[in-house]
Design a protein around this motif. Sequence first.
Motif, PDB file in Angstrom:
ATOM      1  N   VAL A 192      59.468 -21.384 -32.046  1.00 29.61           N
ATOM      2  CA  VAL A 192      58.985 -22.743 -32.312  1.00 29.61           C
ATOM      3  C   VAL A 192      57.768 -22.700 -33.218  1.00 29.61           C
ATOM      4  O   VAL A 192      57.644 -23.508 -34.149  1.00 29.61           O
ATOM      5  CB  VAL A 192      58.665 -23.474 -30.986  1.00 29.61           C
ATOM      6  CG1 VAL A 192      57.901 -24.777 -31.255  1.00 29.61           C
ATOM      7  CG2 VAL A 192      59.944 -23.767 -30.221  1.00 29.61           C
ATOM      8  N   SER A 193      56.867 -21.753 -32.975  1.00 32.36           N
ATOM      9  CA  SER A 193      55.674 -21.626 -33.816  1.00 32.36           C
ATOM     10  C   SER A 193      56.057 -21.318 -35.250  1.00 32.36           C
ATOM     11  O   SER A 193      55.459 -21.851 -36.195  1.00 32.36           O
ATOM     12  CB  SER A 193      54.756 -20.524 -33.263  1.00 32.36           C
ATOM     13  OG  SER A 193      54.245 -20.893 -31.994  1.00 32.36           O
ATOM     14  N   ARG A 194      57.068 -20.465 -35.439  1.00 36.47           N
ATOM     15  CA  ARG A 194      57.512 -20.132 -36.795  1.00 36.47           C
ATOM     16  C   ARG A 194      58.101 -21.354 -37.495  1.00 36.47           C
ATOM     17  O   ARG A 194      57.849 -21.591 -38.684  1.00 36.47           O
ATOM     18  CB  ARG A 194      58.538 -18.990 -36.755  1.00 36.47           C
ATOM     19  CG  ARG A 194      57.944 -17.624 -36.456  1.00 36.47           C
ATOM     20  CD  ARG A 194      58.872 -16.501 -36.888  1.00 36.47           C
ATOM     21  NE  ARG A 194      60.122 -16.494 -36.147  1.00 36.47           N
ATOM     22  CZ  ARG A 194      60.308 -15.828 -35.011  1.00 36.47           C
ATOM     23  NH1 ARG A 194      59.314 -15.125 -34.478  1.00 36.47           N
ATOM     24  NH2 ARG A 194      61.473 -15.860 -34.401  1.00 36.47           N
ATOM     25  N   VAL A 195      58.883 -22.116 -36.754  1.00 35.66           N
ATOM     26  CA  VAL A 195      59.487 -23.322 -37.335  1.00 35.66           C
ATOM     27  C   VAL A 195      58.406 -24.327 -37.712  1.00 35.66           C
ATOM     28  O   VAL A 195      58.431 -24.906 -38.813  1.00 35.66           O
ATOM     29  CB  VAL A 195      60.483 -23.966 -36.342  1.00 35.66           C
ATOM     30  CG1 VAL A 195      60.956 -25.331 -36.863  1.00 35.66           C
ATOM     31  CG2 VAL A 195      61.683 -23.052 -36.123  1.00 35.66           C
ATOM     32  N   MET A 196      57.435 -24.531 -36.820  1.00 40.96           N
ATOM     33  CA  MET A 196      56.355 -25.481 -37.091  1.00 40.96           C
ATOM     34  C   MET A 196      55.541 -25.031 -38.307  1.00 40.96           C
ATOM     35  O   MET A 196      55.165 -25.845 -39.159  1.00 40.96           O
ATOM     36  CB  MET A 196      55.453 -25.616 -35.864  1.00 40.96           C
ATOM     37  CG  MET A 196      56.124 -26.270 -34.657  1.00 40.96           C
ATOM     38  SD  MET A 196      56.328 -28.061 -34.857  1.00 40.96           S
ATOM     39  CE  MET A 196      54.633 -28.609 -34.666  1.00 40.96           C
ATOM     40  N   LYS A 197      55.254 -23.726 -38.395  1.00 43.53           N
ATOM     41  CA  LYS A 197      54.493 -23.207 -39.535  1.00 43.53           C
ATOM     42  C   LYS A 197      55.268 -23.401 -40.830  1.00 43.53           C
ATOM     43  O   LYS A 197      54.696 -23.758 -41.869  1.00 43.53           O
ATOM     44  CB  LYS A 197      54.152 -21.735 -39.334  1.00 43.53           C
ATOM     45  CG  LYS A 197      53.249 -21.163 -40.443  1.00 43.53           C
ATOM     46  CD  LYS A 197      52.875 -19.730 -40.179  1.00 43.53           C
ATOM     47  CE  LYS A 197      51.861 -19.237 -41.217  1.00 43.53           C
ATOM     48  NZ  LYS A 197      52.312 -19.425 -42.612  1.00 43.53           N
ATOM     49  N   ASP A 198      56.569 -23.160 -40.777  1.00 45.46           N
ATOM     50  CA  ASP A 198      57.389 -23.346 -41.968  1.00 45.46           C
ATOM     51  C   ASP A 198      57.382 -24.809 -42.408  1.00 45.46           C
ATOM     52  O   ASP A 198      57.276 -25.104 -43.606  1.00 45.46           O
ATOM     53  CB  ASP A 198      58.822 -22.893 -41.693  1.00 45.46           C
ATOM     54  CG  ASP A 198      59.716 -23.018 -42.916  1.00 45.46           C
ATOM     55  OD1 ASP A 198      59.501 -22.279 -43.886  1.00 45.46           O
ATOM     56  OD2 ASP A 198      60.618 -23.884 -42.910  1.00 45.46           O
ATOM     57  N   LEU A 199      57.470 -25.724 -41.451  1.00 43.05           N
ATOM     58  CA  LEU A 199      57.439 -27.152 -41.781  1.00 43.05           C
ATOM     59  C   LEU A 199      56.091 -27.537 -42.395  1.00 43.05           C
ATOM     60  O   LEU A 199      56.024 -28.356 -43.321  1.00 43.05           O
ATOM     61  CB  LEU A 199      57.709 -27.988 -40.529  1.00 43.05           C
ATOM     62  CG  LEU A 199      59.131 -27.899 -39.946  1.00 43.05           C
ATOM     63  CD1 LEU A 199      59.211 -28.643 -38.617  1.00 43.05           C
ATOM     64  CD2 LEU A 199      60.157 -28.447 -40.927  1.00 43.05           C
ATOM     65  N   GLU A 200      55.018 -26.931 -41.891  1.00 41.59           N
ATOM     66  CA  GLU A 200      53.691 -27.190 -42.442  1.00 41.59           C
ATOM     67  C   GLU A 200      53.554 -26.609 -43.852  1.00 41.59           C
ATOM     68  O   GLU A 200      53.026 -27.262 -44.757  1.00 41.59           O
ATOM     69  CB  GLU A 200      52.621 -26.609 -41.516  1.00 41.59           C
ATOM     70  CG  GLU A 200      52.475 -27.368 -40.201  1.00 41.59           C
ATOM     71  CD  GLU A 200      51.492 -26.700 -39.255  1.00 41.59           C
ATOM     72  OE1 GLU A 200      51.194 -25.500 -39.469  1.00 41.59           O
ATOM     73  OE2 GLU A 200      51.047 -27.362 -38.306  1.00 41.59           O
ATOM     74  N   ASP A 201      54.047 -25.366 -44.033  1.00 40.59           N
ATOM     75  CA  ASP A 201      53.968 -24.728 -45.345  1.00 40.59           C
ATOM     76  C   ASP A 201      54.750 -25.508 -46.397  1.00 40.59           C
ATOM     77  O   ASP A 201      54.355 -25.537 -47.582  1.00 40.59           O
ATOM     78  CB  ASP A 201      54.505 -23.292 -45.275  1.00 40.59           C
ATOM     79  CG  ASP A 201      53.598 -22.368 -44.474  1.00 40.59           C
ATOM     80  OD1 ASP A 201      52.430 -22.754 -44.238  1.00 40.59           O
ATOM     81  OD2 ASP A 201      54.065 -21.289 -44.069  1.00 40.59           O
ATOM     82  N   ARG A 202      55.835 -26.134 -45.999  1.00 43.87           N
ATOM     83  CA  ARG A 202      56.657 -26.908 -46.922  1.00 43.87           C
ATOM     84  C   ARG A 202      56.128 -28.329 -47.113  1.00 43.87           C
ATOM     85  O   ARG A 202      56.679 -29.091 -47.903  1.00 43.87           O
ATOM     86  CB  ARG A 202      58.102 -26.954 -46.416  1.00 43.87           C
ATOM     87  CG  ARG A 202      58.829 -25.620 -46.544  1.00 43.87           C
ATOM     88  CD  ARG A 202      60.017 -25.501 -45.617  1.00 43.87           C
ATOM     89  NE  ARG A 202      60.853 -26.702 -45.653  1.00 43.87           N
ATOM     90  CZ  ARG A 202      61.779 -26.992 -44.732  1.00 43.87           C
ATOM     91  NH1 ARG A 202      61.939 -26.166 -43.700  1.00 43.87           N
ATOM     92  NH2 ARG A 202      62.506 -28.070 -44.835  1.00 43.87           N
ATOM     93  N   GLY A 203      55.046 -28.672 -46.409  1.00 43.37           N
ATOM     94  CA  GLY A 203      54.446 -29.990 -46.553  1.00 43.37           C
ATOM     95  C   GLY A 203      55.210 -31.100 -45.876  1.00 43.37           C
ATOM     96  O   GLY A 203      54.975 -32.283 -46.139  1.00 43.37           O
ATOM     97  N   VAL A 204      56.121 -30.724 -44.964  1.00 44.63           N
ATOM     98  CA  VAL A 204      56.907 -31.739 -44.252  1.00 44.63           C
ATOM     99  C   VAL A 204      56.064 -32.394 -43.161  1.00 44.63           C
ATOM    100  O   VAL A 204      56.134 -33.604 -42.940  1.00 44.63           O
ATOM    101  CB  VAL A 204      58.177 -31.108 -43.646  1.00 44.63           C
ATOM    102  CG1 VAL A 204      58.966 -32.160 -42.841  1.00 44.63           C
ATOM    103  CG2 VAL A 204      59.050 -30.525 -44.743  1.00 44.63           C
ATOM    104  N   ILE A 205      55.263 -31.574 -42.470  1.00 46.49           N
ATOM    105  CA  ILE A 205      54.358 -32.101 -41.446  1.00 46.49           C
ATOM    106  C   ILE A 205      52.944 -31.612 -41.728  1.00 46.49           C
ATOM    107  O   ILE A 205      52.749 -30.621 -42.439  1.00 46.49           O
ATOM    108  CB  ILE A 205      54.784 -31.681 -40.017  1.00 46.49           C
ATOM    109  CG1 ILE A 205      54.686 -30.156 -39.846  1.00 46.49           C
ATOM    110  CG2 ILE A 205      56.185 -32.183 -39.703  1.00 46.49           C
ATOM    111  CD1 ILE A 205      54.944 -29.677 -38.435  1.00 46.49           C
TER     112      ILE A 205
END
Length: 222
Positions: A192-205
């Motif tokens: 979950v942490s990896r998914v959240m970080k990826d979403l943050e890195d992509r500027g989605v969240i």
Amino acid sequence: MSMLSNLDLIRRVPLFSMLTAEQAQSIADSVVKRRFRRGELVVEQGRKSNALFILLNGRARVLTSDSRGREVILAVLESGDYVGEMSLIDGEPHSATVRAEIQTDMLVLQRADFARCLPEGSTLSYAILRGLVRRLRNADRQIESLALLDVYGRVARTLLDMAEDDKGTKIIRHKVSRQDMAKVVGASREMVSRVMKDLEDRGVIETQENGSVIIKERLQTD
């Protein structure tokens, strides 16, 4: 089926086993009989039927599906089972599709007739029913997510479910716990942490200093 009266049929349905003679007759006067062919839809996910369907014979499947047409069977219904009660109570669209597996005969009770059959002073009971329906809908949605979505999709759907609209912006005002999220989506905290970080890195969240989360772009859930 044609040899039996509506009252005879009502008496055979466990849902109505505790009704008084007067209540049973009221239901019997309101229902109509309908036959569904093999493969015919009884109710459709995302649509409203405003009716309760009680199986007299035959068999039906309760299904949910994603945008790619993948299906999950939530339940198999047989004689005495019923569907449509959640939408009848809360007025929302059906959370799943029900399809006749073989030729199936049903009793159909419309929403207005159902409301007339409720006892007077049932406001509290009805409020409790709506609360239970809300939980059942959430459970159906969770089952669908676990069966049809990968971890990315499940995290995205959970974030959207948690968010509220603030002048056109989706925001989760409280801190999003990775541990709690992991328990909801059925994955490890690390994943979950990896998914959240990826979403943050992509500027989605975007996670704020106080822990709240702003959803900046449309999240894909499939």
